[in-house]
Write a protein that holds these residues in place. Sequence first.
Motif, PDB file in Angstrom:
ATOM      1  N   PHE A  16       0.826  -1.204   0.000  1.00  0.00           N
ATOM      2  CA  PHE A  16       0.000   0.000   0.000  1.00  0.00           C
ATOM      3  C   PHE A  16       0.865   1.261   0.000  1.00  0.00           C
ATOM      4  CE2 PHE A  16      -3.377  -2.944   0.942  1.00  0.00           C
ATOM      5  CZ  PHE A  16      -4.454  -2.379   0.283  1.00  0.00           C
ATOM      6  N   ASN A  17       2.107   1.080  -0.423  1.00  0.00           N
ATOM      7  CA  ASN A  17       3.002   2.214  -0.649  1.00  0.00           C
ATOM      8  C   ASN A  17       3.544   2.111  -2.069  1.00  0.00           C
ATOM      9  OD1 ASN A  17       4.957   4.171  -0.807  1.00  0.00           O
ATOM     10  ND2 ASN A  17       6.123   3.476   0.966  1.00  0.00           N
ATOM     11  N   PRO A  18       3.099   2.969  -2.993  1.00  0.00           N
ATOM     12  CA  PRO A  18       3.520   2.846  -4.388  1.00  0.00           C
ATOM     13  C   PRO A  18       4.990   3.175  -4.630  1.00  0.00           C
ATOM     14  CG  PRO A  18       2.154   4.803  -4.089  1.00  0.00           C
ATOM     15  CD  PRO A  18       2.091   4.028  -2.809  1.00  0.00           C
ATOM     16  N   GLN A  19       5.686   3.707  -3.630  1.00  0.00           N
ATOM     17  CA  GLN A  19       7.124   3.908  -3.777  1.00  0.00           C
ATOM     18  C   GLN A  19       7.861   2.580  -3.972  1.00  0.00           C
ATOM     19  OE1 GLN A  19       8.159   5.775  -0.055  1.00  0.00           O
ATOM     20  NE2 GLN A  19       7.973   7.853  -0.904  1.00  0.00           N
ATOM     21  N   LEU A  20       7.262   1.496  -3.512  1.00  0.00           N
ATOM     22  CA  LEU A  20       7.977   0.225  -3.401  1.00  0.00           C
ATOM     23  C   LEU A  20       7.773  -0.710  -4.580  1.00  0.00           C
ATOM     24  CD1 LEU A  20       7.185  -0.579   0.356  1.00  0.00           C
ATOM     25  CD2 LEU A  20       8.730   1.123  -0.617  1.00  0.00           C
ATOM     26  N   VAL A  21       6.952  -0.324  -5.564  1.00  0.00           N
ATOM     27  CA  VAL A  21       6.576  -1.242  -6.637  1.00  0.00           C
ATOM     28  C   VAL A  21       6.480  -0.480  -7.956  1.00  0.00           C
ATOM     29  CG1 VAL A  21       5.269  -2.752  -5.092  1.00  0.00           C
ATOM     30  CG2 VAL A  21       4.110  -0.880  -6.266  1.00  0.00           C
ATOM     31  N   THR A  22       6.295  -1.241  -9.039  1.00  0.00           N
ATOM     32  CA  THR A  22       5.915  -0.622 -10.315  1.00  0.00           C
ATOM     33  C   THR A  22       4.649  -1.265 -10.876  1.00  0.00           C
ATOM     34  OG1 THR A  22       7.389  -2.129 -11.529  1.00  0.00           O
ATOM     35  CG2 THR A  22       8.271   0.040 -10.941  1.00  0.00           C
TER      36      THR A  22
ATOM     37  N   TYR B 187      14.507   4.007   7.605  1.00  0.00           N
ATOM     38  CA  TYR B 187      13.450   3.356   6.827  1.00  0.00           C
ATOM     39  C   TYR B 187      13.931   2.839   5.472  1.00  0.00           C
ATOM     40  CZ  TYR B 187       9.158   3.855   9.528  1.00  0.00           C
ATOM     41  OH  TYR B 187       8.163   3.691  10.455  1.00  0.00           O
ATOM     42  N   HIS B 188      15.163   3.125   5.109  1.00  0.00           N
ATOM     43  CA  HIS B 188      15.611   2.772   3.753  1.00  0.00           C
ATOM     44  C   HIS B 188      15.481   1.270   3.481  1.00  0.00           C
ATOM     45  CE1 HIS B 188      17.817   3.155  -0.024  1.00  0.00           C
ATOM     46  NE2 HIS B 188      18.511   2.083   0.338  1.00  0.00           N
ATOM     47  N   ASP B 189      15.881   0.456   4.436  1.00  0.00           N
ATOM     48  CA  ASP B 189      15.887  -0.998   4.228  1.00  0.00           C
ATOM     49  C   ASP B 189      14.635  -1.694   4.740  1.00  0.00           C
ATOM     50  OD1 ASP B 189      18.386  -1.034   2.970  1.00  0.00           O
ATOM     51  OD2 ASP B 189      19.425  -1.010   4.901  1.00  0.00           O
ATOM     52  N   VAL B 190      13.654  -0.914   5.212  1.00  0.00           N
ATOM     53  CA  VAL B 190      12.387  -1.539   5.629  1.00  0.00           C
ATOM     54  C   VAL B 190      11.719  -2.199   4.441  1.00  0.00           C
ATOM     55  CG1 VAL B 190      10.066  -1.063   6.508  1.00  0.00           C
ATOM     56  CG2 VAL B 190      12.056  -0.010   7.603  1.00  0.00           C
ATOM     57  N   SER B 191      11.853  -1.585   3.277  1.00  0.00           N
ATOM     58  CA  SER B 191      11.311  -2.175   2.054  1.00  0.00           C
ATOM     59  C   SER B 191      12.252  -3.238   1.525  1.00  0.00           C
ATOM     60  CB  SER B 191      11.138  -1.100   0.976  1.00  0.00           C
ATOM     61  OG  SER B 191      10.963  -1.696  -0.291  1.00  0.00           O
ATOM     62  N   ARG B 192      11.780  -4.471   1.444  1.00  0.00           N
ATOM     63  CA  ARG B 192      12.598  -5.553   0.901  1.00  0.00           C
ATOM     64  C   ARG B 192      12.653  -5.513  -0.619  1.00  0.00           C
ATOM     65  NH1 ARG B 192      10.764 -10.709   4.762  1.00  0.00           N
ATOM     66  NH2 ARG B 192      11.349  -9.724   6.751  1.00  0.00           N
ATOM     67  N   THR B 193      11.713  -4.795  -1.215  1.00  0.00           N
ATOM     68  CA  THR B 193      11.691  -4.712  -2.683  1.00  0.00           C
ATOM     69  C   THR B 193      12.515  -3.554  -3.205  1.00  0.00           C
ATOM     70  OG1 THR B 193       9.706  -3.309  -2.631  1.00  0.00           O
ATOM     71  CG2 THR B 193       9.364  -5.702  -2.760  1.00  0.00           C
ATOM     72  N   GLY B 194      13.017  -2.693  -2.307  1.00  0.00           N
ATOM     73  CA  GLY B 194      13.701  -1.495  -2.764  1.00  0.00           C
ATOM     74  C   GLY B 194      12.695  -0.462  -3.250  1.00  0.00           C
TER      75      GLY B 194
ATOM     76  N   LEU C 138      12.894   1.700 -18.197  1.00  0.00           N
ATOM     77  CA  LEU C 138      12.798   0.388 -18.849  1.00  0.00           C
ATOM     78  C   LEU C 138      14.117  -0.138 -19.392  1.00  0.00           C
ATOM     79  CD1 LEU C 138       9.544   0.788 -20.996  1.00  0.00           C
ATOM     80  CD2 LEU C 138       9.780  -0.280 -18.754  1.00  0.00           C
ATOM     81  N   LEU C 139      15.030   0.763 -19.801  1.00  0.00           N
ATOM     82  CA  LEU C 139      16.159   0.310 -20.608  1.00  0.00           C
ATOM     83  C   LEU C 139      17.514   0.889 -20.203  1.00  0.00           C
ATOM     84  CD1 LEU C 139      14.140   0.545 -23.902  1.00  0.00           C
ATOM     85  CD2 LEU C 139      15.269  -1.552 -23.123  1.00  0.00           C
ATOM     86  N   SER C 140      17.569   1.651 -19.141  1.00  0.00           N
ATOM     87  CA  SER C 140      18.845   2.196 -18.698  1.00  0.00           C
ATOM     88  C   SER C 140      19.613   1.153 -17.884  1.00  0.00           C
ATOM     89  CB  SER C 140      18.610   3.440 -17.841  1.00  0.00           C
ATOM     90  OG  SER C 140      17.915   3.099 -16.656  1.00  0.00           O
ATOM     91  N   CYS C 141      20.908   1.405 -17.698  1.00  0.00           N
ATOM     92  CA  CYS C 141      21.710   0.500 -16.870  1.00  0.00           C
ATOM     93  C   CYS C 141      21.216   0.509 -15.424  1.00  0.00           C
ATOM     94  CB  CYS C 141      23.187   0.899 -16.934  1.00  0.00           C
ATOM     95  SG  CYS C 141      23.928   0.662 -18.572  1.00  0.00           S
ATOM     96  N   SER C 142      20.796   1.679 -14.925  1.00  0.00           N
ATOM     97  CA  SER C 142      20.283   1.748 -13.556  1.00  0.00           C
ATOM     98  C   SER C 142      18.986   0.963 -13.404  1.00  0.00           C
ATOM     99  CB  SER C 142      20.070   3.201 -13.125  1.00  0.00           C
ATOM    100  OG  SER C 142      19.203   3.875 -14.013  1.00  0.00           O
ATOM    101  N   SER C 143      18.169   0.912 -14.464  1.00  0.00           N
ATOM    102  CA  SER C 143      16.924   0.148 -14.377  1.00  0.00           C
ATOM    103  C   SER C 143      17.189  -1.354 -14.377  1.00  0.00           C
ATOM    104  CB  SER C 143      15.971   0.527 -15.515  1.00  0.00           C
ATOM    105  OG  SER C 143      16.460   0.115 -16.772  1.00  0.00           O
ATOM    106  N   MET C 144      18.334  -1.773 -14.911  1.00  0.00           N
ATOM    107  CA  MET C 144      18.690  -3.184 -14.832  1.00  0.00           C
ATOM    108  C   MET C 144      19.029  -3.553 -13.391  1.00  0.00           C
ATOM    109  SD  MET C 144      21.368  -5.393 -17.133  1.00  0.00           S
ATOM    110  CE  MET C 144      22.868  -5.129 -16.210  1.00  0.00           C
ATOM    111  N   GLN C 145      19.674  -2.650 -12.686  1.00  0.00           N
ATOM    112  CA  GLN C 145      20.028  -2.902 -11.286  1.00  0.00           C
ATOM    113  C   GLN C 145      18.792  -2.983 -10.406  1.00  0.00           C
ATOM    114  OE1 GLN C 145      22.737   0.292 -10.386  1.00  0.00           O
ATOM    115  NE2 GLN C 145      24.200  -0.329 -11.965  1.00  0.00           N
ATOM    116  N   SER C 146      17.723  -2.288 -10.806  1.00  0.00           N
ATOM    117  CA  SER C 146      16.494  -2.297 -10.001  1.00  0.00           C
ATOM    118  C   SER C 146      15.518  -3.391 -10.438  1.00  0.00           C
ATOM    119  CB  SER C 146      15.799  -0.939 -10.102  1.00  0.00           C
ATOM    120  OG  SER C 146      15.309  -0.718 -11.413  1.00  0.00           O
TER     121      SER C 146
END
Length: 541
Positions: free
Chosen positions: A44-50, A134-141, A448-456
Amino acid sequence: MSVLIRRLCLTTAVFCMSGLLVACGPQRLPSGLVYCSEGNPESFNPQLVTSGTTIDATSHQIYSRLVDYDAISGQLVPALATSWAESDDGLSYRFTLRENVKFQHSSRFTPSRYFNADDVLFSFNRIIDTHHPYHDVSRTGYPFFQSIGFSEQVNSVEKINDHEVVFRLARKDASFLSNLATDFAVILSSEYAEQQLALGHPENVDHFAIGTGPFTLVHYAKNEYIRYRRNPDFWGEPANVEMLVYDITPKSTVRLAKLIAGDCSVSALPKAGELPVIKQHEQLKIESQPGLNVAFWAFNTQKPPLDDVRVRRALAHAVDKQNILRAVYQNTAIEAIGVLPPASWAYDSNKKLLDYNPQKARDLLTEAGINNLSIDIWAMPVARAYNPNTLKTAELIQSDLANIGVKVNIISYDWSVFTQRLSRDEYDSVLIGWNADNSDPDNFFTPLLSCSSMQSNNNRSRWCNKEFDAILDRAREVPTQAERKQIYQQAEAFLADQVPMLNLAHAKRVALTRNNVHDMQLTPFGGISFVKTNQTTQETN
């Protein structure tokens, strides 16, 4: 029994089961709306998902952002920030915050103050500061923010006073404000977070949501329903309906049946083949809007032989996209010639297609020395705005690839298992897509296609190319839309050459409603909002 009476009874039953009425019976019908949604939110926090399902259930119902997009014009408009100013060097943005905004309350939390700068700092420092409690409270990043390199983009978020904050950037970024208007950039309560941390339950902030949006979360029963109540203290125009229920109904045919029976007032993500049925029922109507989305077939470029561009090109040439448009979308989508849809201001209508050419596909496989190729295609088990039926799409691609001697194994799982296993990068290829949540073209490329998006784990092609990243960097640094458009067209040409994914279609956003539902605004981007939706008690038979 008349349509109207049947609908009243069924709707009353839904609210009774949801616990929204103290006493149920024919004497009282709440001012409520039932939405047949397609699945469970992951958080219920959209910061944690796509996930679009999560965004629809949270972002525009429970929360607010600093800035928003106007549903009609697509322009940035004030929200929790009443105004903002960019510095001359483009490296800082100062926001003036709205005053006297109340956070919601629940059985777990009663706010003691109004929204202020501390809440903005908490909401974004949680993401960018690895030492934040709170940074690591989200296991999904924080997949969207990680995919756009937000922590490298923002040096700091500073409080000037209770009603002013400054974002200081590491480099110029023309997409910065658009990223703050996305469905992921919601504002959380710092006071609630501090309370839950002290109690030893910081995860409650993400599970039992508190925001400043038009609806308050009341209860969630997995696989059954989510219920909300109108927020009487909402800072904006109050929601027109008193109560909102998400009836979680994964099967499209069941959602349609509930809509026809009156169990639901609005239904999500119909399959294209179901639309003719609507015309047989005068009490139903179709809402549609050209979408800022793309459905694509992503190749895992880390896996041989899909690391060979000749193989990827061969597979792309083998797919008859027009057949997919006919069979899956039935005139509710157009063929994708690139990542960007026609609704984007950077769209290039003169771009050349990767044409359907099975013989060229065979020649490329021969050139690459590939014989008896067998690959897996993972297909989402749920409908999405960009693809109403990925399993059917997979079957059509399976048939096309058989014509060039390639065997396809179609794999699907329950949605929760599907997303978990997808993050492990075990797949050869996957049918998936993207629904943009703002109108900036960068929203189609960087997440969708950057190197940083591959890390996430948001880059489903597992494709990282520094030259491509440099193109995106240039596009964000130049100030004018005309210059940026030229650079994004270069990015499209680069992707057409490297084929990390085959873009299939841009679909209309479609929702089904009963004809007593009014002012249902579907936007080309972002999640669904019910704040302006009206429901009258009369229907036309």
